[in-house]
Design a protein around this motif. Structure first.
Motif, PDB file in Angstrom:
ATOM      1  N   SER A 181      -3.562 -11.853 -31.792  1.00 46.90           N
ATOM      2  CA  SER A 181      -4.811 -12.344 -31.202  1.00 46.90           C
ATOM      3  C   SER A 181      -5.960 -12.223 -32.188  1.00 46.90           C
ATOM      4  CB  SER A 181      -5.130 -11.556 -29.919  1.00 46.90           C
ATOM      5  OG  SER A 181      -4.113 -11.715 -28.952  1.00 46.90           O
ATOM      6  N   CYS A 182      -5.979 -11.121 -32.932  1.00 41.53           N
ATOM      7  CA  CYS A 182      -7.031 -10.921 -33.931  1.00 41.53           C
ATOM      8  C   CYS A 182      -6.967 -11.999 -35.006  1.00 41.53           C
ATOM      9  CB  CYS A 182      -6.893  -9.531 -34.552  1.00 41.53           C
ATOM     10  SG  CYS A 182      -8.312  -9.021 -35.540  1.00 41.53           S
ATOM     11  N   LEU A 183      -5.738 -12.391 -35.395  1.00 39.30           N
ATOM     12  CA  LEU A 183      -5.593 -13.453 -36.393  1.00 39.30           C
ATOM     13  C   LEU A 183      -6.140 -14.774 -35.857  1.00 39.30           C
ATOM     14  CD1 LEU A 183      -2.065 -12.890 -37.990  1.00 39.30           C
ATOM     15  CD2 LEU A 183      -4.302 -12.173 -38.825  1.00 39.30           C
ATOM     16  N   GLU A 184      -5.896 -15.058 -34.567  1.00 39.10           N
ATOM     17  CA  GLU A 184      -6.437 -16.282 -33.970  1.00 39.10           C
ATOM     18  C   GLU A 184      -7.958 -16.283 -34.038  1.00 39.10           C
ATOM     19  OE1 GLU A 184      -3.889 -18.138 -30.533  1.00 39.10           O
ATOM     20  OE2 GLU A 184      -4.204 -16.030 -30.082  1.00 39.10           O
ATOM     21  N   ILE A 185      -8.553 -15.143 -33.730  1.00 36.00           N
ATOM     22  CA  ILE A 185     -10.017 -15.031 -33.730  1.00 36.00           C
ATOM     23  C   ILE A 185     -10.563 -15.164 -35.147  1.00 36.00           C
ATOM     24  CG2 ILE A 185     -11.924 -13.447 -33.257  1.00 36.00           C
ATOM     25  CD1 ILE A 185     -10.068 -12.305 -30.993  1.00 36.00           C
ATOM     26  N   VAL A 186      -9.892 -14.502 -36.105  1.00 36.43           N
ATOM     27  CA  VAL A 186     -10.307 -14.585 -37.503  1.00 36.43           C
ATOM     28  C   VAL A 186     -10.302 -16.031 -37.987  1.00 36.43           C
ATOM     29  CG1 VAL A 186      -9.543 -14.060 -39.858  1.00 36.43           C
ATOM     30  CG2 VAL A 186      -9.671 -12.238 -38.160  1.00 36.43           C
ATOM     31  N   ASN A 187      -9.354 -16.812 -37.467  1.00 37.37           N
ATOM     32  CA  ASN A 187      -9.225 -18.198 -37.893  1.00 37.37           C
ATOM     33  C   ASN A 187     -10.021 -19.168 -37.029  1.00 37.37           C
ATOM     34  OD1 ASN A 187      -7.249 -18.295 -40.241  1.00 37.37           O
ATOM     35  ND2 ASN A 187      -6.145 -17.003 -38.800  1.00 37.37           N
ATOM     36  N   GLY A 188     -11.017 -18.648 -36.298  1.00 38.27           N
ATOM     37  CA  GLY A 188     -12.001 -19.495 -35.652  1.00 38.27           C
ATOM     38  C   GLY A 188     -11.794 -19.807 -34.186  1.00 38.27           C
ATOM     39  N   SER A 189     -10.769 -19.259 -33.550  1.00 31.94           N
ATOM     40  CA  SER A 189     -10.530 -19.554 -32.137  1.00 31.94           C
ATOM     41  C   SER A 189     -11.461 -18.714 -31.262  1.00 31.94           C
ATOM     42  CB  SER A 189      -9.072 -19.267 -31.769  1.00 31.94           C
ATOM     43  OG  SER A 189      -8.854 -19.476 -30.396  1.00 31.94           O
ATOM     44  N   SER A 190     -12.011 -19.336 -30.222  1.00 31.97           N
ATOM     45  CA  SER A 190     -12.871 -18.609 -29.286  1.00 31.97           C
ATOM     46  C   SER A 190     -12.096 -18.132 -28.060  1.00 31.97           C
ATOM     47  CB  SER A 190     -14.036 -19.498 -28.839  1.00 31.97           C
ATOM     48  OG  SER A 190     -13.543 -20.679 -28.228  1.00 31.97           O
ATOM     49  N   SER A 191     -10.858 -18.604 -27.919  1.00 31.97           N
ATOM     50  CA  SER A 191     -10.002 -18.186 -26.806  1.00 31.97           C
ATOM     51  C   SER A 191      -8.623 -17.853 -27.358  1.00 31.97           C
ATOM     52  CB  SER A 191      -9.906 -19.284 -25.747  1.00 31.97           C
ATOM     53  OG  SER A 191      -9.348 -20.460 -26.315  1.00 31.97           O
ATOM     54  N   LEU A 192      -7.838 -17.149 -26.569  1.00 32.95           N
ATOM     55  CA  LEU A 192      -6.523 -16.717 -27.017  1.00 32.95           C
ATOM     56  C   LEU A 192      -5.435 -17.599 -26.430  1.00 32.95           C
ATOM     57  CD1 LEU A 192      -6.840 -12.827 -26.642  1.00 32.95           C
ATOM     58  CD2 LEU A 192      -7.416 -14.271 -28.603  1.00 32.95           C
ATOM     59  N   SER A 193      -4.413 -17.895 -27.235  1.00 29.80           N
ATOM     60  CA  SER A 193      -3.289 -18.697 -26.757  1.00 29.80           C
ATOM     61  C   SER A 193      -2.453 -17.918 -25.746  1.00 29.80           C
ATOM     62  CB  SER A 193      -2.417 -19.139 -27.934  1.00 29.80           C
ATOM     63  OG  SER A 193      -1.902 -18.010 -28.629  1.00 29.80           O
ATOM     64  N   LYS A 194      -2.495 -16.590 -25.825  1.00 30.61           N
ATOM     65  CA  LYS A 194      -1.762 -15.743 -24.878  1.00 30.61           C
ATOM     66  C   LYS A 194      -2.679 -14.611 -24.411  1.00 30.61           C
ATOM     67  CE  LYS A 194       1.677 -12.910 -26.055  1.00 30.61           C
ATOM     68  NZ  LYS A 194       3.012 -12.420 -26.507  1.00 30.61           N
ATOM     69  N   PRO A 195      -3.532 -14.885 -23.421  1.00 33.70           N
ATOM     70  CA  PRO A 195      -4.435 -13.834 -22.929  1.00 33.70           C
ATOM     71  C   PRO A 195      -3.640 -12.648 -22.388  1.00 33.70           C
ATOM     72  CG  PRO A 195      -5.078 -15.990 -22.086  1.00 33.70           C
ATOM     73  CD  PRO A 195      -3.724 -16.151 -22.716  1.00 33.70           C
ATOM     74  N   PRO A 196      -4.091 -11.433 -22.641  1.00 31.86           N
ATOM     75  CA  PRO A 196      -3.352 -10.255 -22.162  1.00 31.86           C
ATOM     76  C   PRO A 196      -3.390 -10.127 -20.648  1.00 31.86           C
ATOM     77  CG  PRO A 196      -5.465  -9.605 -23.096  1.00 31.86           C
ATOM     78  CD  PRO A 196      -5.296 -11.063 -23.395  1.00 31.86           C
ATOM     79  N   VAL A 197      -2.303  -9.634 -20.082  1.00 30.78           N
ATOM     80  CA  VAL A 197      -2.199  -9.392 -18.642  1.00 30.78           C
ATOM     81  C   VAL A 197      -2.210  -7.880 -18.422  1.00 30.78           C
ATOM     82  CG1 VAL A 197      -0.731  -9.624 -16.595  1.00 30.78           C
ATOM     83  CG2 VAL A 197      -0.914 -11.516 -18.239  1.00 30.78           C
ATOM     84  N   PHE A 198      -3.213  -7.401 -17.676  1.00 33.83           N
ATOM     85  CA  PHE A 198      -3.378  -5.966 -17.480  1.00 33.83           C
ATOM     86  C   PHE A 198      -2.918  -5.486 -16.107  1.00 33.83           C
ATOM     87  CE2 PHE A 198      -6.727  -7.210 -20.531  1.00 33.83           C
ATOM     88  CZ  PHE A 198      -6.386  -6.390 -21.592  1.00 33.83           C
TER      89      PHE A 198
END
Length: 449
Positions: A181-198
């Motif tokens: 997820s951190c890599l997605e954010i570093v590469n400019g994404s504002s949302s996650l492809s797999k949001p965490p389920v708590f």
């Protein structure tokens, strides 16, 4: 080495945390690790321009720190703390308090260590331990210590970026989920492809399961904590690299020896290959029992448990055999026994574990599971830790920290080449030296990549 110099420490909080319950229950899978050490992983990057360029170093530190802050927006409970509630009956309950208390961020420098000094020795140098924050901290201390700590350590021609995370709030799969997820954010994404389920309701017909009502006797916590000080010491750490081709041959050999068609997995064959070499070179009494301890991911084994479930979903299972059976009956027999143990870890068994644990809590020290454990394995080659665009190039090495290190500990991860596997192993020097003369084992080990 002249020693590591700590330049600065600071607190990083979630700047814009996503909507999240202020409390997250800890399940038996989480609570069982209260007295273990933090999960610790680090990546070494070769960045030659850091050698003389203080501006590049400052930019690197800012880059990692800002990336961490953005990632924590999506995992706000990681900036919180554990909360402990003591009861009148001398028991304690634990839960995760999402109070945004902050993660620890540290910047350090080592003036006379290069990337080659870290990756070229046969054994991982002991000074690498100092590159990890929160050394020696137990998960139960997350009531006062940060649940997450990141350290950037500049070496002569690069940087070592490490992270320590409380094992009572996540396992290896969740660790890699956060990393990806951190890599997605570093590469400019504002949302996650797999949001965490708590949500923790997967074991109670989709209603809230009050795991925070689990009460652990204080006397039991103190007893196990005292035993933790007796963990074995004096081990060395070495990384063995296995190519895709070698792993395929071990799998083919294992299945052929027991006359089955592809049921034994590549990983089961490889782990039993390691197990047999360790036991053979420790020269253990043939009539003694030996066990291999596995931490099995439960995400695919319980209906309603999402692949994006964030927390611990680990079932501890052991394969036990007589030493003479392990060594005399071939690799295939050992791998088949491991296969059967893994297959037996079904939904019914996992649900029974939860119910039994709630009635009689049992805290786990990985170094003290049983007197006959030869190997304890964690990690997974499914986590492509070398892949992904970090903005810093590919790591030249991935190493774990001093937490949970003991004789027989093995940590798996994918290797640099597609399909390869690295296993970081902790053993006494005399065992490693004997393994170096073990042609059956060493003929399968690749030269460092």
């Amino acid at each position: 080495m002249t020693g590591i110099r700590l330049i600065s420490t600071s607190t990083v909080k979630a700047a814009n945390p996503k909507n999240q319950s202020p409390i997250i229950d800890l399940t038996p899978w989480d609570l069982q690790f209260l007295l273990s050490d933090y999960i610790q992983r680090g990546a070494l990057f070769h960045i030659p321009q850091l050698s003389q360029d203080q501006e590049s170093e400052a930019l690197l530190v800012h880059y990692v720190k800002s990336s961490l802050s953005k990632c924590l927006d999506h995992f706000p409970h990681l900036t919180g703390r554990l909360a402990a509630v003591e009861h009148d009956d001398n028991t304690t309950s634990f839960f995760s308090d999402c109070n945004n208390g902050g993660a620890l961020f540290a910047h350090a420098v080592v003036d006379d260590v290069s990337t080659r000094d870290i990756i070229e020795p046969v054994y991982v140098p002991s000074f690498v331990d100092s590159f990890f924050p929160l050394r020696g901290v137990k998960n139960c201390q997350g009531t006062v210590e940060p649940l997450v700590a990141v350290q950037v350590t500049k070496v002569v021609d690069g940087a070592f970026i490490s992270i320590s995370i409380n094992h009572s709030v996540m396992d290896g799969a969740s660790f890699f989920h956060a990393f990806s997820s951190c890599l997605e954010i570093v590469n400019g994404s504002s949302s996650l492809s797999k949001p965490p389920v708590f949500e923790r309701c997967f074991l109670n017909n989709n209603t809230t399961d009050d795991f925070h009502t689990i009460r652990i006797p204080n006397s039991y916590i103190k007893q196990i904590a005292n035993e933790a000080d007796d963990a074995p010491s004096g081990v060395k750490v070495r990384v063995f690299h296995f190519s895709k081709e070698v792993i395929a041959k071990l799998k083919e050999k294992s299945n052929a020896e027991v006359g089955i068609n592809d049921e034994i997995s590549s990983l089961q064959a490889l782990l039993c290959h390691l197990w047999r070499s360790i036991v053979r070179n420790k020269k253990i009494d043939p009539d003694q029992e030996t066990s291999y301890c596995l931490l099995i991911d439960a995400r695919k084994r319980i209906r309603g448990l999402s692949k994006a479930y964030f927390g611990n979903a680990l079932q501890i299972e052991t394969v036990t055999m007589k030493v003479k059976e392990l060594l005399d009956n071939g690799l295939g027999n050992a791998a088949w026994q491991m296969n059967k143990v893994v297959a037996s870890c079904n939904e019914e068994k996992l649900r029974n574990f939860f119910e039994c644990w709630k009635r009689c809590p049992k805290l786990t020290r990985l170094s003290n599971l049983a007197p006959n454990i030869a190997v304890v394995t964690s990690g997974s080659p499914r986590f492509g830790i070398y892949g992904g665009n970090t903005g810093l190039g590919r790591p030249v090495a991935i190493l774990s920290g001093p937490g949970n290190k003991f004789d027989g500990r093995a940590t798996m991860q994918s290797g640099k080449e597609d399909g390869s596997i690295d296993i970081e192993v902790c053993l006494p020097v005399e065992t490693f030296e004997a393994m170096e003369k073990d042609e059956e084992f060493m003929n399968t080990v690749s030269i460092k990549s």
